[in-house]
Design a protein around this motif. Structure first.
Motif, PDB file in Angstrom:
ATOM      1  N   TRP A   1     -17.916  -0.438  -3.928  1.00 10.63           N
ATOM      2  CA  TRP A   1     -17.823  -1.106  -2.633  1.00 10.63           C
ATOM      3  C   TRP A   1     -17.326  -2.544  -2.773  1.00 10.63           C
ATOM      4  CZ3 TRP A   1     -17.204   0.124   2.127  1.00 10.63           C
ATOM      5  CH2 TRP A   1     -17.411  -0.821   3.123  1.00 10.63           C
ATOM      6  N   VAL A   2     -17.601  -3.164  -3.904  1.00 10.89           N
ATOM      7  CA  VAL A   2     -17.217  -4.560  -4.089  1.00 10.89           C
ATOM      8  C   VAL A   2     -15.748  -4.732  -4.462  1.00 10.89           C
ATOM      9  CG1 VAL A   2     -19.541  -5.287  -4.683  1.00 10.89           C
ATOM     10  CG2 VAL A   2     -18.004  -4.565  -6.492  1.00 10.89           C
ATOM     11  N   GLU A   3     -15.024  -3.644  -4.677  1.00 13.25           N
ATOM     12  CA  GLU A   3     -13.610  -3.731  -5.021  1.00 13.25           C
ATOM     13  C   GLU A   3     -12.786  -4.093  -3.795  1.00 13.25           C
ATOM     14  OE1 GLU A   3     -12.431  -0.070  -6.870  1.00 13.25           O
ATOM     15  OE2 GLU A   3     -13.869  -0.322  -8.493  1.00 13.25           O
ATOM     16  N   SER A   4     -11.728  -4.834  -4.013  1.00 12.69           N
ATOM     17  CA  SER A   4     -10.830  -5.197  -2.914  1.00 12.69           C
ATOM     18  C   SER A   4      -9.680  -4.226  -2.855  1.00 12.69           C
ATOM     19  CB  SER A   4     -10.285  -6.606  -3.130  1.00 12.69           C
ATOM     20  OG  SER A   4     -11.304  -7.548  -2.977  1.00 12.69           O
ATOM     21  N   PRO A   5      -9.003  -4.080  -1.753  1.00 16.08           N
ATOM     22  CA  PRO A   5      -9.392  -4.652  -0.467  1.00 16.08           C
ATOM     23  C   PRO A   5     -10.459  -3.798   0.197  1.00 16.08           C
ATOM     24  CG  PRO A   5      -7.365  -3.419  -0.204  1.00 16.08           C
ATOM     25  CD  PRO A   5      -7.731  -3.362  -1.677  1.00 16.08           C
ATOM     26  N   TRP A   6     -11.295  -4.416   1.022  1.00 18.70           N
ATOM     27  CA  TRP A   6     -12.302  -3.682   1.770  1.00 18.70           C
ATOM     28  C   TRP A   6     -11.613  -2.974   2.939  1.00 18.70           C
ATOM     29  CZ3 TRP A   6     -17.300  -7.140   2.047  1.00 18.70           C
ATOM     30  CH2 TRP A   6     -17.791  -7.303   0.767  1.00 18.70           C
ATOM     31  N   PRO A   7     -12.217  -1.928   3.483  1.00 19.31           N
ATOM     32  CA  PRO A   7     -11.531  -1.157   4.527  1.00 19.31           C
ATOM     33  C   PRO A   7     -10.972  -2.000   5.671  1.00 19.31           C
ATOM     34  CG  PRO A   7     -13.503  -0.017   3.843  1.00 19.31           C
ATOM     35  CD  PRO A   7     -13.517  -1.360   3.149  1.00 19.31           C
ATOM     36  N   TRP A   8     -11.690  -3.022   6.107  1.00 19.72           N
ATOM     37  CA  TRP A   8     -11.210  -3.837   7.227  1.00 19.72           C
ATOM     38  C   TRP A   8     -10.167  -4.861   6.803  1.00 19.72           C
ATOM     39  CZ3 TRP A   8     -16.210  -3.771   5.421  1.00 19.72           C
ATOM     40  CH2 TRP A   8     -16.620  -4.883   4.704  1.00 19.72           C
ATOM     41  N   GLU A   9      -9.944  -5.028   5.500  1.00 20.71           N
ATOM     42  CA  GLU A   9      -8.938  -5.958   5.011  1.00 20.71           C
ATOM     43  C   GLU A   9      -7.606  -5.270   4.733  1.00 20.71           C
ATOM     44  OE1 GLU A   9     -11.592  -9.197   2.577  1.00 20.71           O
ATOM     45  OE2 GLU A   9     -11.049  -7.354   1.533  1.00 20.71           O
ATOM     46  N   ARG A  10      -7.584  -3.973   4.772  1.00 18.57           N
ATOM     47  CA  ARG A  10      -6.372  -3.229   4.442  1.00 18.57           C
ATOM     48  C   ARG A  10      -5.406  -3.291   5.591  1.00 18.57           C
ATOM     49  NH1 ARG A  10     -10.375   1.133   2.327  1.00 18.57           N
ATOM     50  NH2 ARG A  10     -10.695   0.327   0.246  1.00 18.57           N
ATOM     51  N   GLU A  11      -4.142  -3.399   5.272  1.00 22.82           N
ATOM     52  CA  GLU A  11      -3.097  -3.383   6.272  1.00 22.82           C
ATOM     53  C   GLU A  11      -2.531  -1.983   6.348  1.00 22.82           C
ATOM     54  OE1 GLU A  11      -0.179  -6.432   5.836  1.00 22.82           O
ATOM     55  OE2 GLU A  11      -1.663  -7.860   5.144  1.00 22.82           O
ATOM     56  N   PHE A  12      -2.358  -1.505   7.558  1.00 22.81           N
ATOM     57  CA  PHE A  12      -1.819  -0.167   7.758  1.00 22.81           C
ATOM     58  C   PHE A  12      -0.512  -0.287   8.524  1.00 22.81           C
ATOM     59  CE2 PHE A  12      -6.425   0.243   7.515  1.00 22.81           C
ATOM     60  CZ  PHE A  12      -6.513   1.053   6.407  1.00 22.81           C
ATOM     61  N   ASN A  13       0.491   0.355   8.000  1.00 24.29           N
ATOM     62  CA  ASN A  13       1.807   0.328   8.629  1.00 24.29           C
ATOM     63  C   ASN A  13       2.030   1.618   9.392  1.00 24.29           C
ATOM     64  OD1 ASN A  13       2.388  -2.123   7.300  1.00 24.29           O
ATOM     65  ND2 ASN A  13       2.915  -0.991   5.452  1.00 24.29           N
ATOM     66  N   ASP A  14       2.749   1.533  10.480  1.00 28.71           N
ATOM     67  CA  ASP A  14       3.077   2.750  11.261  1.00 28.71           C
ATOM     68  C   ASP A  14       4.118   3.566  10.566  1.00 28.71           C
ATOM     69  OD1 ASP A  14       2.690   1.148  14.470  1.00 28.71           O
ATOM     70  OD2 ASP A  14       1.227   2.110  13.172  1.00 28.71           O
TER      71      ASP A  14
ATOM     72  N   MET B   1       0.847  -1.169   0.000  1.00 30.96           N
ATOM     73  CA  MET B   1       0.000   0.000   0.000  1.00 30.96           C
ATOM     74  C   MET B   1       0.896   1.236   0.000  1.00 30.96           C
ATOM     75  SD  MET B   1      -3.093   0.932   2.622  1.00 30.96           S
ATOM     76  CE  MET B   1      -3.381  -0.773   2.876  1.00 30.96           C
ATOM     77  N   SER B   2       0.517   2.238  -0.748  1.00 32.60           N
ATOM     78  CA  SER B   2       1.364   3.417  -0.888  1.00 32.60           C
ATOM     79  C   SER B   2       1.391   4.240   0.395  1.00 32.60           C
ATOM     80  CB  SER B   2       0.861   4.279  -2.043  1.00 32.60           C
ATOM     81  OG  SER B   2      -0.370   4.886  -1.695  1.00 32.60           O
ATOM     82  N   ASP B   3       2.498   4.986   0.554  1.00 38.05           N
ATOM     83  CA  ASP B   3       2.628   5.835   1.732  1.00 38.05           C
ATOM     84  C   ASP B   3       1.533   6.886   1.782  1.00 38.05           C
ATOM     85  OD1 ASP B   3       4.822   4.509   2.743  1.00 38.05           O
ATOM     86  OD2 ASP B   3       6.257   5.799   1.731  1.00 38.05           O
ATOM     87  N   SER B   4       1.168   7.457   0.628  1.00 38.63           N
ATOM     88  CA  SER B   4       0.146   8.497   0.640  1.00 38.63           C
ATOM     89  C   SER B   4      -1.199   7.934   1.084  1.00 38.63           C
ATOM     90  CB  SER B   4       0.023   9.166  -0.729  1.00 38.63           C
ATOM     91  OG  SER B   4      -0.391   8.231  -1.705  1.00 38.63           O
ATOM     92  N   ARG B   5      -1.490   6.698   0.709  1.00 36.98           N
ATOM     93  CA  ARG B   5      -2.733   6.066   1.141  1.00 36.98           C
ATOM     94  C   ARG B   5      -2.704   5.847   2.648  1.00 36.98           C
ATOM     95  NH1 ARG B   5      -5.605   1.022  -1.895  1.00 36.98           N
ATOM     96  NH2 ARG B   5      -7.490   0.992  -0.651  1.00 36.98           N
ATOM     97  N   ASN B   6      -1.584   5.336   3.152  1.00 40.65           N
ATOM     98  CA  ASN B   6      -1.432   5.143   4.600  1.00 40.65           C
ATOM     99  C   ASN B   6      -1.512   6.468   5.343  1.00 40.65           C
ATOM    100  OD1 ASN B   6      -1.187   2.355   4.719  1.00 40.65           O
ATOM    101  ND2 ASN B   6       1.011   2.416   4.353  1.00 40.65           N
ATOM    102  N   GLU B   7      -0.838   7.479   4.820  1.00 40.96           N
ATOM    103  CA  GLU B   7      -0.841   8.789   5.476  1.00 40.96           C
ATOM    104  C   GLU B   7      -2.246   9.379   5.517  1.00 40.96           C
ATOM    105  OE1 GLU B   7       2.046  11.109   3.351  1.00 40.96           O
ATOM    106  OE2 GLU B   7       3.686   9.817   3.995  1.00 40.96           O
TER     107      GLU B   7
END
Length: 87
Positions: A74-87, A1-7
């Protein structure tokens, strides 16, 4: 996942927390004009960040709270609860 998405997701989480915190404060201090102004500012920032995220990456919630582009995203992956977020 891109840094901008995580940020952007981190910013949304921080703003959501701040809005909730101000809401709790205002439950006990409903006449604090400065707190109301801060709450309104934070809510606007939250909505802007959420809208930016959803326009770029897709909806964060379901059940009519997030309009969708065509095709229904909404049916596109990943769904919000499936996304991994890095610190």
């Amino acid at each position: 996942m891109s840094d901008s998405r995580n940020e952007l997701m981190r910013k949304i989480q921080e703003l959501c927390f701040a809005c909730l915190d101000m809401n709790l404060y205002l439950d006990n201090n409903p006449c604090d004009k400065n707190a109301i102004a801060t709450f309104n500012s934070l809510c606007n920032q939250f909505l802007e960040a959420r809208c930016l995220y959803e326009n770029k990456y897709g909806p964060l919630t379901n059940f009519g709270f997030s309009p969708s582009k065509y095709p229904f995203r909404w049916v596109e992956s990943p769904w919000p609860w499936e996304r991994e977020f890095n610190d």
